[in-house]
Scaffold this motif. Structure first.
Motif, PDB file in Angstrom:
ATOM      1  N   SER A  44     -14.957  68.629 -32.505  1.00 13.18           N
ATOM      2  CA  SER A  44     -15.758  69.590 -33.271  1.00 13.18           C
ATOM      3  C   SER A  44     -16.060  69.101 -34.675  1.00 13.18           C
ATOM      4  CB  SER A  44     -15.048  70.945 -33.324  1.00 13.18           C
ATOM      5  OG  SER A  44     -13.763  70.824 -33.923  1.00 13.18           O
ATOM      6  N   SER A  45     -15.805  67.835 -34.968  1.00 18.76           N
ATOM      7  CA  SER A  45     -16.142  67.244 -36.255  1.00 18.76           C
ATOM      8  C   SER A  45     -17.135  66.108 -36.038  1.00 18.76           C
ATOM      9  CB  SER A  45     -14.887  66.717 -36.949  1.00 18.76           C
ATOM     10  OG  SER A  45     -14.202  65.794 -36.130  1.00 18.76           O
ATOM     11  N   LEU A  46     -17.748  65.641 -37.124  1.00 18.80           N
ATOM     12  CA  LEU A  46     -18.775  64.622 -37.009  1.00 18.80           C
ATOM     13  C   LEU A  46     -18.211  63.258 -36.653  1.00 18.80           C
ATOM     14  CD1 LEU A  46     -20.954  65.544 -40.128  1.00 18.80           C
ATOM     15  CD2 LEU A  46     -21.511  65.958 -37.728  1.00 18.80           C
ATOM     16  N   ARG A  47     -17.012  62.955 -37.155  1.00 14.19           N
ATOM     17  CA  ARG A  47     -16.441  61.630 -36.991  1.00 14.19           C
ATOM     18  C   ARG A  47     -15.073  61.706 -36.318  1.00 14.19           C
ATOM     19  NH1 ARG A  47     -20.921  58.477 -37.830  1.00 14.19           N
ATOM     20  NH2 ARG A  47     -22.000  59.166 -39.714  1.00 14.19           N
ATOM     21  N   PRO A  48     -14.649  60.633 -35.661  1.00 12.88           N
ATOM     22  CA  PRO A  48     -13.355  60.639 -34.976  1.00 12.88           C
ATOM     23  C   PRO A  48     -12.200  60.807 -35.954  1.00 12.88           C
ATOM     24  CG  PRO A  48     -14.722  58.822 -34.196  1.00 12.88           C
ATOM     25  CD  PRO A  48     -15.404  59.391 -35.388  1.00 12.88           C
ATOM     26  N   TRP A  49     -11.143  61.475 -35.500  1.00 18.91           N
ATOM     27  CA  TRP A  49     -10.029  61.794 -36.387  1.00 18.91           C
ATOM     28  C   TRP A  49      -9.234  60.568 -36.802  1.00 18.91           C
ATOM     29  CZ3 TRP A  49      -5.534  60.114 -34.366  1.00 18.91           C
ATOM     30  CH2 TRP A  49      -5.360  60.110 -32.975  1.00 18.91           C
TER      31      TRP A  49
END
Length: 454
Positions: A44-49
């Motif tokens: 649910s975020s733009l970039r990987p954690w």
């Protein structure tokens, strides 16, 4: 030499200012500290954690640059120690350790430590995972397996296109598991497959976050590259795309030569604003349509590969560091020309040094096999390095087929995979040289026993 690497890396980046780009704000809130609002575990975020969580740990841009440099030093130092530990010949052992340390200090590697993007973390975690893999296959055990699995998962969650590297590692571990019959090796191979699936699903799931932030999904944005000016088959792709069920309104900003107007991201956002159906269609259909197109047009697919892969394998120089390793030394391993920093290249890329390292590894492997020097030699490491090379090359090829853009940006997309290929090739040459120059005692005894049977 390995002990001074952290100091050298710090001295390289401390005097310089961090380089930020428009995309930097999608990785970290600039000027913040311990802000994990851009991090999610479910896509649910733009970039990987793997990148966003790491960047959030460091205070501000100067802290991030220092964190990058330290992580790079740990990764390359760990690989140098792991590979050197395989080698008996003292000259070869010192040579491979020095080579890996020197590669870490080149401008093509060190410059990324000053860039507030995801490339430095991806590169370093990939090298760290490779070091942990070498350590694991030498003497499989659960503690070593856990260390490698953690490093591999971190690496998998740094960029969307690196999961083929994990598949290559999994295949090599399957072979090691068959030959050694160790449960721990099978368990790690299975974990790598799960990590690869998680990475792929995570990045597909981020389409919703991209749509919310930019009005277009990540998949929709990727459509702009194959029909852009850097793809030699863009006109053919565009013509076939017009024949599909894609909405007609999405072709308004595309020229007859396949060049999108205003650049990839700009064209996508402008077109989606006028043609919302484009985002819906591309999100649901583009990847399947384009994969089918590549399979049914093998000649054009090969043309794209030939035009892009030389750039993908040649790391470029971003950031503003003054590298500790001179260009003459860097070109022994990476082969990229001296480029203006943060600018379009003015010279052609070349990858001859990488090709020579790969050829050297193959020749030494054949020489070792012909002389029957594989018995009691670290053959599981050979399988691990081979899996690294194959998986990383698949990652490079997939990046070349999915994203065609300016040469220095093509290299950015495949930076981690290209560096793993280089490191694995140099390591394979060292292992092969040691095998030829220093045959193991029990291997020599085995040959004598075959020559003089009782």
């Amino acid at each position: 030499m390995v002990l001074v690497l952290p100091l050298v890396k710090l001295l390289t980046v401390i005097p310089v200012k961090a380089s930020t780009y428009p995309d930097s704000r999608s990785y970290v809130r600039l000027g913040s500290w311990m802000d994990f609002s851009l991090t999610s575990l479910d896509g649910s975020s733009l970039r990987p954690w793997g990148v966003t969580a790491w960047l959030a740990l460091w205070p501000g841009e100067p802290g991030i640059v220092i964190g990058h440099a330290l992580l790079s030093a740990v990764a390359w130092g760990a690989l140098a120690l792991a590979v050197a530990g395989l080698v008996d010949n003292p000259v070869v052992r010192r040579g491979v350790a020095a080579s890996l340390v020197l590669i870490a200090c080149t401008a093509q590697i060190a410059s990324w430590d000053s860039v507030i993007l995801g490339e430095s973390v991806s590169l370093s975690t990939g090298i760290l995972a490779l070091a942990a893999l070498v350590w694991l296959v030498r003497d499989p055990g659960w503690s070593r397996a856990g260390l490698f699995a953690a490093a591999a998962l971190w690496f998998a969650m740094t960029r969307p296109n690196v999961f083929p590297v994990l598949v290559g590692w999994a295949l090599s571990l399957v072979l090691v598991g068959i030959l050694r019959r160790r449960v721990v090796v099978w368990a790690v191979a299975a974990a790598l497959v799960v990590f690869s699936g998680y990475s792929y699903a995570y990045n597909i799931g981020s389409d919703a976050a991209w749509t919310a932030a930019y009005g277009a999904s990540r998949t929709t944005v990727s459509l702009a590259y194959p029909i852009g000016p850097w793809n030699p088959s863009s006109r053919q792709i565009l013509a076939d795309l017009r024949k599909s069920n894609a909405p007609r309104c999405m072709f308004g900003g595309v020229g007859q030569n396949g060049a999108v107007v205003g650049g990839g991201m700009t064209w996508v956002t402008r077109t989606v604003a006028k043609c919302p159906a484009m985002n819906t269609w591309a999100t649901d259909n583009w990847q399947r349509w384009y994969l089918n197109w590549l399979v049914t047009h093998p000649a054009a697919t090969m043309g794209i590969i030939v035009s892009q892969v030389p750039y993908s394998l040649a790391p470029t120089i971003w950031g503003t560091v003054a590298a500790a390793t001179p260009n003459s030394v860097a070109q022994l391993y990476l082969g990229t020309p001296d480029l203006p920093q943060d600018a379009h290249p003015t010279q052609s890329y070349h990858v001859q040094p990488l090709i020579l390292w790969l050829l050297g590894a193959v020749v030494l492997a054949i020489a070792g096999a012909r002389r029957r020097l594989w018995r009691a030699s670290p053959w599981p490491v050979d399988l691990a390095l081979a899996g690294s090379l194959v998986g990383s090359m698949v990652s490079v090829l997939s990046s070349a087929l999915l994203i065609q853009t300016a040469p220095f940006e093509v290299a950015q997309e495949s930076l981690a995979s290209a560096c793993i290929i280089t490191a694995a090739a140099v390591s394979a040459v060292a292992v092969g040289l040691d095998r030829v120059l220093t045959p193991r005692r029990d291997a020599r005894a085995g040959r004598r026993a075959e020559a003089h049977p009782a």
